[in-house]
Design a protein around this motif. Sequence first.
Motif, short mmCIF file in Angstrom:
data_model
loop_
_atom_site.label_atom_id
_atom_site.label_comp_id
_atom_site.label_asym_id
_atom_site.label_seq_id
_atom_site.Cartn_x
_atom_site.Cartn_y
_atom_site.Cartn_z
N THR A 1 4.01 9.39 8.22
CA THR A 1 2.83 9.12 9.05
C THR A 1 1.54 9.07 8.25
N ASP A 2 1.63 9.19 6.93
CA ASP A 2 0.45 9.13 6.05
C ASP A 2 0.36 7.70 5.50
N LEU A 3 -0.35 6.85 6.23
CA LEU A 3 -0.32 5.41 5.92
C LEU A 3 -1.42 5.02 4.94
N VAL A 4 -1.13 4.00 4.16
CA VAL A 4 -2.15 3.37 3.33
C VAL A 4 -1.85 1.87 3.35
N THR A 5 -2.90 1.06 3.26
CA THR A 5 -2.69 -0.39 3.26
C THR A 5 -3.31 -0.99 2.00
N ASN A 6 -2.94 -2.22 1.75
CA ASN A 6 -3.58 -2.97 0.66
C ASN A 6 -5.10 -3.01 0.85
N LEU A 7 -5.57 -2.95 2.09
CA LEU A 7 -7.01 -3.03 2.33
C LEU A 7 -7.74 -1.75 1.96
N ASP A 8 -7.12 -0.58 2.19
CA ASP A 8 -7.75 0.68 1.75
C ASP A 8 -8.10 0.56 0.26
N LYS A 9 -7.12 0.10 -0.50
CA LYS A 9 -7.32 0.02 -1.96
C LYS A 9 -8.33 -1.06 -2.32
N ALA A 10 -8.23 -2.20 -1.67
CA ALA A 10 -9.13 -3.31 -2.00
C ALA A 10 -10.58 -2.97 -1.66
N ILE A 11 -10.80 -2.33 -0.53
CA ILE A 11 -12.17 -1.97 -0.12
C ILE A 11 -12.74 -0.93 -1.08
N GLN A 12 -11.91 0.06 -1.43
CA GLN A 12 -12.40 1.06 -2.37
C GLN A 12 -12.76 0.41 -3.71
N ASP A 13 -11.88 -0.45 -4.22
CA ASP A 13 -12.16 -1.11 -5.50
C ASP A 13 -13.44 -1.93 -5.42
N PHE A 14 -13.65 -2.57 -4.30
CA PHE A 14 -14.87 -3.37 -4.10
C PHE A 14 -16.11 -2.48 -4.19
N ILE A 15 -16.11 -1.36 -3.46
CA ILE A 15 -17.28 -0.48 -3.46
C ILE A 15 -17.47 0.17 -4.83
N VAL A 16 -16.36 0.59 -5.44
CA VAL A 16 -16.44 1.19 -6.79
C VAL A 16 -17.06 0.20 -7.78
#
Lengths: 258, 258
Positions: free
Chosen positions: A37-52
């Motif tokens: 139930t601990d989900l992660v998506t390609n978008l979590d990573k992409a958004i973080q990389d974008f902001i970083v």
Amino acid sequence: MQILINEVKYWMTEAGEMLKSALLENQLVVDTKSSRTDLVTNLDKAIQDFIVSKIATFDPTAKILAEENDRDRLEDVTGRVYIIDPIDGTMNFVLEGENFCIMVAVYEDGKGILGFVYDVMKNEFLWGGPSVGVFRDEERLAQPLDLGLEDGLLGVNTKMYRENVRDIQQVTQQAMGVRMSGCAGVELNHMVMGRRVGYISNLAPWDYAAGGVLIEAMGMKMSRIDGKPLDLQDRQHFLAATPTAYQQILTITQGNEE
Amino acid sequence: MQILINEVKYWMTEAGEMLKSALLENQLVVDTKSSRTDLVTNLDKAIQDFIVSKIATFDPTAKILAEENDRDRLEDVTGRVYIIDPIDGTMNFVLEGENFCIMVAVYEDGKGILGFVYDVMKNEFLWGGPSVGVFRDEERLAQPLDLGLEDGLLGVNTKMYRENVRDIQQVTQQAMGVRMSGCAGVELNHMVMGRRVGYISNLAPWDYAAGGVLIEAMGMKMSRIDGKPLDLQDRQHFLAATPTAYQQILTITQGNEE
């Protein structure tokens, strides 16, 4: 400060558009982390990389604490730290397509100076800090009433409620009602708007950093559930409430060991 | 049927405007009914009176079952019955200013033929029935996937969850997550849109009648929590779910007496 505020708002608005497009075009790739139930998506990573990447250009010496991609520990929080949750409420993002937030906090030497919580699908962007006040978009918000537990709704974490951690079921029975939205940003935004008297959950720093800046700027309290200070390390049992409800809740939770 | 549909939508849209105005102008007078947390406002009564007066003109021989003003019992449900909840989620209406619904169902001889659920502040108007299909505004909605408990979110009543009625905590642990919105209309709309695999609560007929027509028209199941049929009488422990989740939930709840 105004330049910093405008920058962060711009990054987050861009990030929000990326999430809306991804939902419309059904581009989600869902994976699990610590449990089913601990989900992660390609978008979590992409958004973080974008902001970083934006921070790296705008503020190259700053430190970053963020949920994904092994940026989730920071021993030394001196200086300027950006704390990022690219998608708070990933399960809602995947299963509801709403009730998720992008969140960024800016800390200086361990103190929150700015918080930004963007409920993307509701288009509710709350931001501010102790020196500038708290805003919804460009509208300055008034401080909510200091309501007691008996006059308001309380947001609660499902598992802590079920397991009755520190007798929080007793806390909830003194409240007007209990709500569980599955998103810390949604709950803390509700507090900022005066729609909740408190929120109890099990949170990592990126879950509460941005919303925490806002509620403290609104005169509300936050700490660990036993009253001890939060420290930007690890996941902790988190309590936020109006001053009156905070004392009412601590009276119960401090009297009940975990 | 089309004239009836247009009439009911028109009444409810008007009623929604009345609620939006009342919130903007802060015209709420709040009172309690059976307990300190059982709220009713001047608007619950005004909206119901408004819809009842419209029915009296449009369909004078029809019966009415509704939450307020001593219209909450109907021994004989033969013929045409309108079932009204003027504000579903009154506590949210008062404390959140959102997450409340106006709901109207049309029954013929005990069977639901039309349901209308209007989430006012979200501006999400779902309506339809077994013979016409299910719509959001004018857009016809596709039937949601028949997901199992392990793949979706479950809406649950706070008190039943805390008291572990029929071991529903075990049910929730098989789900992806638990949500509590405080509004049956919000939960049933989520099911219609495929954002929930089920909903368990303690509901009166006006709480589930309209949304129930919609979810059944979408191929989902509803009954009492023990699998026995609902009967438009009294408050009952209510279960609605996708066909797969419904069987998974009954396996647990039927094995655990109340």
